[in-house]
Scaffold this motif. Structure first.
Motif, PDB file in Angstrom:
ATOM      1  N   ARG A 197       0.844  -1.203   0.000  1.00 27.42           N
ATOM      2  CA  ARG A 197       0.000   0.000   0.000  1.00 27.42           C
ATOM      3  C   ARG A 197       0.877   1.251   0.000  1.00 27.42           C
ATOM      4  O   ARG A 197       0.616   2.217  -0.715  1.00 27.42           O
ATOM      5  N   SER A 198       1.940   1.200   0.775  1.00 27.44           N
ATOM      6  CA  SER A 198       2.883   2.314   0.851  1.00 27.44           C
ATOM      7  C   SER A 198       3.581   2.520  -0.496  1.00 27.44           C
ATOM      8  O   SER A 198       3.736   3.651  -0.960  1.00 27.44           O
ATOM      9  N   TYR A 209       2.469   1.758  -3.438  1.00 28.73           N
ATOM     10  CA  TYR A 209       1.457   2.299  -4.352  1.00 28.73           C
ATOM     11  C   TYR A 209       1.348   3.814  -4.177  1.00 28.73           C
ATOM     12  O   TYR A 209       1.424   4.575  -5.144  1.00 28.73           O
ATOM     13  N   ARG A 210       1.166   4.225  -2.937  1.00 25.59           N
ATOM     14  CA  ARG A 210       0.982   5.652  -2.650  1.00 25.59           C
ATOM     15  C   ARG A 210       2.225   6.454  -3.005  1.00 25.59           C
ATOM     16  O   ARG A 210       2.123   7.584  -3.480  1.00 25.59           O
ATOM     17  N   LYS A 231       2.496   9.535  -5.622  1.00 26.59           N
ATOM     18  CA  LYS A 231       3.002  10.810  -5.118  1.00 26.59           C
ATOM     19  C   LYS A 231       4.192  11.313  -5.930  1.00 26.59           C
ATOM     20  O   LYS A 231       4.294  12.507  -6.220  1.00 26.59           O
ATOM     21  N   ASP A 240      -6.897   5.972 -10.715  1.00 24.86           N
ATOM     22  CA  ASP A 240      -5.667   6.695 -10.384  1.00 24.86           C
ATOM     23  C   ASP A 240      -4.756   6.811 -11.605  1.00 24.86           C
ATOM     24  O   ASP A 240      -4.161   7.868 -11.846  1.00 24.86           O
TER      25      ASP A 240
END
Length: 97
Positions: free
Chosen positions: A32-33, A35-36, A40, A82
């Motif tokens: 998840r990290s 991905y973010r 970013k 996204d």
């Protein structure tokens, strides 16, 4: 975060499931990290106005978004949404130049 202490399961299968959940939770959190961070990084490059870097990072981000969605960490539609939004930002940057 202050979480309430969980009771230890009595059954062996429950104890094993609790062990597995710790590993799965760590793996999911890591993905998840990742991905973010990918999203970013592309957004930062777009804000900086760096067309080449944004295009390069977007290409890398696409594979990250797809792989995380395939593993079920995020829904496929969220990943597609996204990607679409990032793509339009990158294209707008290319047109502006």
């Amino acid at each position: 975060m202050a979480t309430k202490a969980k009771k230890n399961p009595r059954l062996a299968s429950g104890r094993k499931r609790a062990r597995q959940n710790v590993k799965l939770n760590a793996a999911n959190t890591s993905l998840r990290s990742k991905y973010r961070t990918a999203v970013k990084n592309v957004e930062k490059a777009v804000l900086a106005g760096d067309k080449v870097k944004a295009t390069e990072l977007f290409a890398k981000a696409q594979s990250v978004l797809d792989s995380v969605a395939d593993k079920g960490i995020f829904h496929k539609n969220k990943a597609a949404r996204d990607k679409s939004r990032l793509s339009s930002k990158v294209k707008a940057l290319a047109l502006a130049a």
